[in-house]
Design a protein around this motif. Structure first.
Motif, PDB file in Angstrom:
ATOM      1  N   PRO A  75       0.837  -1.208   0.000  1.00 43.47           N
ATOM      2  CA  PRO A  75       0.000   0.000   0.000  1.00 43.47           C
ATOM      3  C   PRO A  75       0.869   1.255   0.000  1.00 43.47           C
ATOM      4  O   PRO A  75       1.773   1.402   0.825  1.00 43.47           O
ATOM      5  N   GLY A  76       0.603   2.123  -0.960  1.00 39.53           N
ATOM      6  CA  GLY A  76       1.358   3.376  -1.056  1.00 39.53           C
ATOM      7  C   GLY A  76       2.523   3.334  -2.010  1.00 39.53           C
ATOM      8  O   GLY A  76       3.130   4.375  -2.293  1.00 39.53           O
ATOM      9  N   ILE A  77       2.887   2.161  -2.541  1.00 40.26           N
ATOM     10  CA  ILE A  77       3.997   2.060  -3.493  1.00 40.26           C
ATOM     11  C   ILE A  77       3.462   1.547  -4.829  1.00 40.26           C
ATOM     12  O   ILE A  77       2.912   0.443  -4.908  1.00 40.26           O
ATOM     13  N   ALA A  83      -0.016   7.749   2.265  1.00 40.36           N
ATOM     14  CA  ALA A  83      -0.620   6.431   2.460  1.00 40.36           C
ATOM     15  C   ALA A  83      -0.306   5.924   3.860  1.00 40.36           C
ATOM     16  O   ALA A  83       0.775   6.191   4.417  1.00 40.36           O
ATOM     17  N   GLU A  84      -1.247   5.193   4.432  1.00 45.15           N
ATOM     18  CA  GLU A  84      -1.034   4.643   5.772  1.00 45.15           C
ATOM     19  C   GLU A  84       0.232   3.795   5.825  1.00 45.15           C
ATOM     20  O   GLU A  84       0.533   3.046   4.896  1.00 45.15           O
ATOM     21  N   ARG A  85       0.979   3.951   6.910  1.00 42.93           N
ATOM     22  CA  ARG A  85       2.167   3.160   7.239  1.00 42.93           C
ATOM     23  C   ARG A  85       3.367   3.435   6.345  1.00 42.93           C
ATOM     24  O   ARG A  85       4.370   2.701   6.414  1.00 42.93           O
ATOM     25  N   VAL A  86       3.322   4.469   5.515  1.00 43.32           N
ATOM     26  CA  VAL A  86       4.481   4.810   4.686  1.00 43.32           C
ATOM     27  C   VAL A  86       5.403   5.742   5.469  1.00 43.32           C
ATOM     28  O   VAL A  86       4.987   6.820   5.918  1.00 43.32           O
ATOM     29  N   THR A 138      16.645   1.346 -23.302  1.00 37.76           N
ATOM     30  CA  THR A 138      17.076   0.991 -21.944  1.00 37.76           C
ATOM     31  C   THR A 138      15.895   0.522 -21.123  1.00 37.76           C
ATOM     32  O   THR A 138      14.736   0.849 -21.429  1.00 37.76           O
ATOM     33  N   ASP A 139      16.162  -0.247 -20.081  1.00 36.11           N
ATOM     34  CA  ASP A 139      15.146  -0.629 -19.110  1.00 36.11           C
ATOM     35  C   ASP A 139      15.190   0.360 -17.948  1.00 36.11           C
ATOM     36  O   ASP A 139      16.265   0.684 -17.420  1.00 36.11           O
ATOM     37  N   THR A 140      14.014   0.808 -17.541  1.00 39.29           N
ATOM     38  CA  THR A 140      13.897   1.809 -16.484  1.00 39.29           C
ATOM     39  C   THR A 140      12.909   1.305 -15.437  1.00 39.29           C
ATOM     40  O   THR A 140      11.834   0.791 -15.769  1.00 39.29           O
ATOM     41  N   TRP A 141      13.256   1.506 -14.183  1.00 38.87           N
ATOM     42  CA  TRP A 141      12.482   0.999 -13.052  1.00 38.87           C
ATOM     43  C   TRP A 141      12.091   2.186 -12.170  1.00 38.87           C
ATOM     44  O   TRP A 141      12.949   2.976 -11.768  1.00 38.87           O
ATOM     45  N   VAL A 142      10.817   2.290 -11.873  1.00 40.49           N
ATOM     46  CA  VAL A 142      10.306   3.486 -11.203  1.00 40.49           C
ATOM     47  C   VAL A 142       9.436   3.073 -10.016  1.00 40.49           C
ATOM     48  O   VAL A 142       8.579   2.187 -10.139  1.00 40.49           O
ATOM     49  N   ALA A 143       9.635   3.735  -8.885  1.00 37.23           N
ATOM     50  CA  ALA A 143       8.772   3.570  -7.711  1.00 37.23           C
ATOM     51  C   ALA A 143       8.159   4.926  -7.375  1.00 37.23           C
ATOM     52  O   ALA A 143       8.879   5.920  -7.220  1.00 37.23           O
ATOM     53  N   LEU A 144       6.832   4.965  -7.326  1.00 39.14           N
ATOM     54  CA  LEU A 144       6.094   6.160  -6.925  1.00 39.14           C
ATOM     55  C   LEU A 144       5.568   5.914  -5.517  1.00 39.14           C
ATOM     56  O   LEU A 144       4.742   5.018  -5.302  1.00 39.14           O
ATOM     57  N   VAL A 145       6.034   6.683  -4.559  1.00 40.47           N
ATOM     58  CA  VAL A 145       5.718   6.462  -3.148  1.00 40.47           C
ATOM     59  C   VAL A 145       4.729   7.530  -2.692  1.00 40.47           C
ATOM     60  O   VAL A 145       5.051   8.730  -2.675  1.00 40.47           O
ATOM     61  N   ASP A 146       3.537   7.098  -2.328  1.00 48.17           N
ATOM     62  CA  ASP A 146       2.502   8.005  -1.828  1.00 48.17           C
ATOM     63  C   ASP A 146       2.799   8.304  -0.359  1.00 48.17           C
ATOM     64  O   ASP A 146       2.602   7.459   0.520  1.00 48.17           O
ATOM     65  N   THR A 190       4.251  12.933  -3.321  1.00 46.06           N
ATOM     66  CA  THR A 190       4.738  11.690  -3.937  1.00 46.06           C
ATOM     67  C   THR A 190       6.250  11.765  -4.084  1.00 46.06           C
ATOM     68  O   THR A 190       6.786  12.745  -4.614  1.00 46.06           O
ATOM     69  N   PHE A 191       6.914  10.754  -3.610  1.00 50.13           N
ATOM     70  CA  PHE A 191       8.363  10.613  -3.704  1.00 50.13           C
ATOM     71  C   PHE A 191       8.653   9.674  -4.866  1.00 50.13           C
ATOM     72  O   PHE A 191       8.101   8.574  -4.935  1.00 50.13           O
ATOM     73  N   ILE A 192       9.484  10.126  -5.800  1.00 46.86           N
ATOM     74  CA  ILE A 192       9.762   9.369  -7.026  1.00 46.86           C
ATOM     75  C   ILE A 192      11.203   8.876  -6.989  1.00 46.86           C
ATOM     76  O   ILE A 192      12.135   9.668  -6.808  1.00 46.86           O
TER      77      ILE A 192
END
Length: 608
Positions: free
Chosen positions: A42-44, A67-70, A56-64, A235-237
């Motif tokens: 939850p939140g990711i 969101a609870e417990r983040v 290229t391959d690109t990997w992305v995490a969007l962090v809310d 949001t943390f990217i």
């Protein structure tokens, strides 16, 4: 490498419109194709992209962040390098990437750093004057996570070109490499900046010497790691780009800037890349590090998410979160098992006991160390500013250490105290402090001391009590600085008293007499039942003598007590009513300030 400038894609006036509309600048040529998307916690939100131009391959995490417990964390000052996966597993986070550029001998980063609420010593950062001759000295910017808040500061290059770039925000925008905000929990630094307050950095050519003049390797294609924030700081990217393989070419700095802008970053920084670039999620590395395996690095970003993270339900850094609690004007008790308290450090060394105030406390041991291993804090949000006595609960057998270090943050000032927790039991004072209305204030307790410590020197973290010093609106006393306009609830008397120059009943009229006073003798703003003035026989008359004179004489007396003289039978009939009025008036107005040169008389003849 440091001469030349970055061309902006539009003038400042156009930029201000673009921040709102997010009009895309001319692209370098990166195309994004979404390969997969999931929400592992939850939140990711986790995405894999395949790009072309470059491939290229690109990997992305969007962090809310709401969101609870983040909760976001970073590495404490290390004595050795550590792979991202090893650090993440040991820390217990669900998501991690590598962090800042670094050196060894000693292990140090190019920028500033903090993890688990503890700032790195300056000797392990790029802010140490010992490294002033290094090419990267103080070039960095950072993103910092605090309680209910996120901050960033621009790089040196951006601050030196702030007018050109329209860089007006961030932490201490006019200071290069400023100190971290008080209460910082996690910081990772990076440079150059890729997106500056909604404007993507662009270059005429990604390989031209004027493109990212503060870092030459941005003009080459490499594996990349970047961090960013959306405009609402909600949001943390985190992004990792593979490179140096036949499948993935890597990116130029200008391509990375376009990537972060298109992912929604309003502010973004370049982090350490090359063989360091690592995206770790849920126990495994998701990208393909160019060294063929993970590289050990100096620091990392980590995100706790979901129940697996074990953090509080309340998100750690959401700026729109309501306060964990609001301390009312009279003060409050904050328990250590409530929402405004948090322990940090190795949780194996925070013990929980079913004793203490409210039947619970935490304790740890004091250690000889230059920086805290374990620490905890109580965060404050005050309804109104004022002076408060701060006390801690000392439980025998657990509040033991006689040199416990506390830090109190109040009204923008930090005060360090050394307290003997064993001096007594029950409520024990820290001191009195002036607090501002609002938050960003706290009391923290630490386990470190730069001296020898015997075994078993326990430090307890139990309840705190905050007690207001002096009066406040709502305490039932019309005190200095209070009047009908500023504190009606304390300053409205029971009746209006003629000829004393005070609006005693706070109805907006001063010294009502005759019909006006009798028509509303109870001060409630409504005419009384008979509506007369001295003529009729009220059930409990105040003005009903044959000559229309008042039954109550308002006389000033110097001795304590009610100075009401009540002659005749009519006075006796009203004595009980006046006694109640006197008592109420004295309670409410005994501290009411005088007007210069004017005595103020109340219904009991007391000078107010």
């Amino acid at each position: 490498m440091r001469n030349g400038t970055i061309r902006r894609i539009r003038c400042l006036a156009v930029r201000l419109v673009a921040v709102v509309a997010f009009e895309a600048p001319p692209a370098v040529g990166v195309t994004l194709s979404l390969v997969s998307e999931s929400e592992p916690y939850p939140g990711i939100t986790f995405r894999q992209y395949r790009t072309s131009s470059p491939a290229t391959d690109t990997w992305v995490a969007l962090v809310d962040l709401c969101a609870e417990r983040v909760h976001v964390d970073a590495t404490r000052a290390p004595s050795a390098l550590q792979t991202t996966g090893s650090w993440a597993s040991g820390r217990g986070v669900q998501l991690a990437t590598n962090g800042d550029f670094y050196r060894t001998g000693p292990v140090r980063v190019y920028g500033n750093a903090a993890g688990d609420g503890v700032a790195w010593p300056r000797s392990q950062t790029g802010n140490d004057p010992a490294y002033e001759s290094e090419w990267y000295y103080q070039d960095y910017g950072w993103i910092a996570f605090l309680w209910d808040r996120v901050e960033f500061t621009h790089t040196k290059w951006v601050k030196n070109h702030a007018d050109e770039l329209g860089a007006v925000g961030g932490w201490r925008p006019g200071v290069v490499a400023p100190p971290l905000p008080p209460g910082t929990l996690a910081v990772v630094s990076g440079f150059p900046e890729l997106v500056v307050e909604g404007t993507q950095i662009t270059c005429g050519s990604p390989t031209d010497s004027s493109c990212f003049p503060d870092r030459g390797d941005m003009r080459e294609r490499h594996p990349r790691t970047a961090m960013g924030l959306t405009a609402d700081l909600g949001t943390f990217i985190l992004a990792v780009v593979d490179g140096r393989t036949t499948a993935s070419a890597g990116m130029y700095g200008a391509e990375l800037a376009e990537l972060m802008f298109r992912l929604g970053a309003w502010e973004a920084f370049n982090l350490d890349g090359g063989g360091s670039s690592t995206m770790w999620l849920g126990g495994s590395v998701r990208n393909r590090p160019s060294d063929g395996s993970q590289r050990a690095v100096a620091n990392h970003w980590g995100v706790f998410a979901g129940t697996a993270g074990g953090r509080t339900r309340r998100p750690g850094h959401c700026g729109s979160s309501p306060p964990c609690a609001v301390i009312p004007p009279e003060g409050a008790i904050l328990e250590e098992d409530g929402p405004c308290f948090q322990t940090y450090g190795d949780q194996d060394y925070w013990r929980s006991e079913a004793v203490g105030h409210g039947g619970h406390l935490f304790w740890t041991n004091a250690w000889q160390t230059s920086r805290p291993d374990n620490w905890a804090w109580w965060r404050f949000e005050f309804e109104e500013a004022g002076e408060y006595l701060v006390e801690f609960w000392a439980e025998s057998g657990f509040a033991v250490f006689d040199r416990t270090r506390y830090v109190v943050r109040a009204a923008g000032t930090s005060t360090t105290l050394t307290i003997d927790q064993s001096a007594g039991t029950g409520w024990q004072p820290l001191d009195s402090f002036e607090f501002d209305a609002g938050g960003s204030q706290y009391v923290a307790v630490h386990d470190d001391i730069d001296a020898a410590v015997a075994d078993g020197r326990h430090i307890a973290a139990d309840a705190l009590r905050l007690t207001r010093v002096g009066g406040w609106c709502g305490d039932g006393i019309c005190g200095d600085g209070e009047d009908c306009e500023r504190c009606l609830e304390d300053c409205a008397g029971p009746v209006e008293i003629p000829d004393n120059g005070i609006d005693d009943d706070c109805d907006g009229t001063t010294d009502e007499t005759g019909a006006d006073a009798d028509a509303d003798a109870d001060g409630d703003g409504d005419a009384d039942a008979d509506g007369d003035a001295d003529a009729g026989a009220d059930a409990d008359p105040v003005f009903d003598a044959a000559d229309g004179a008042p039954d109550v004489l308002y006389v000033h007396v110097d001795q304590p007590g009610c100075g009401c003289a009540v002659p005749g039978s009519a006075g006796r009939r009203t004595a009980a009513w006046l006694a109640l009025a006197c008592a109420a008036w004295l309670l409410r107005r005994r501290r009411r300030s005088r007007q210069p040169g004017k005595a103020r008389l109340g219904p009991c003849g007391r000078e107010s």
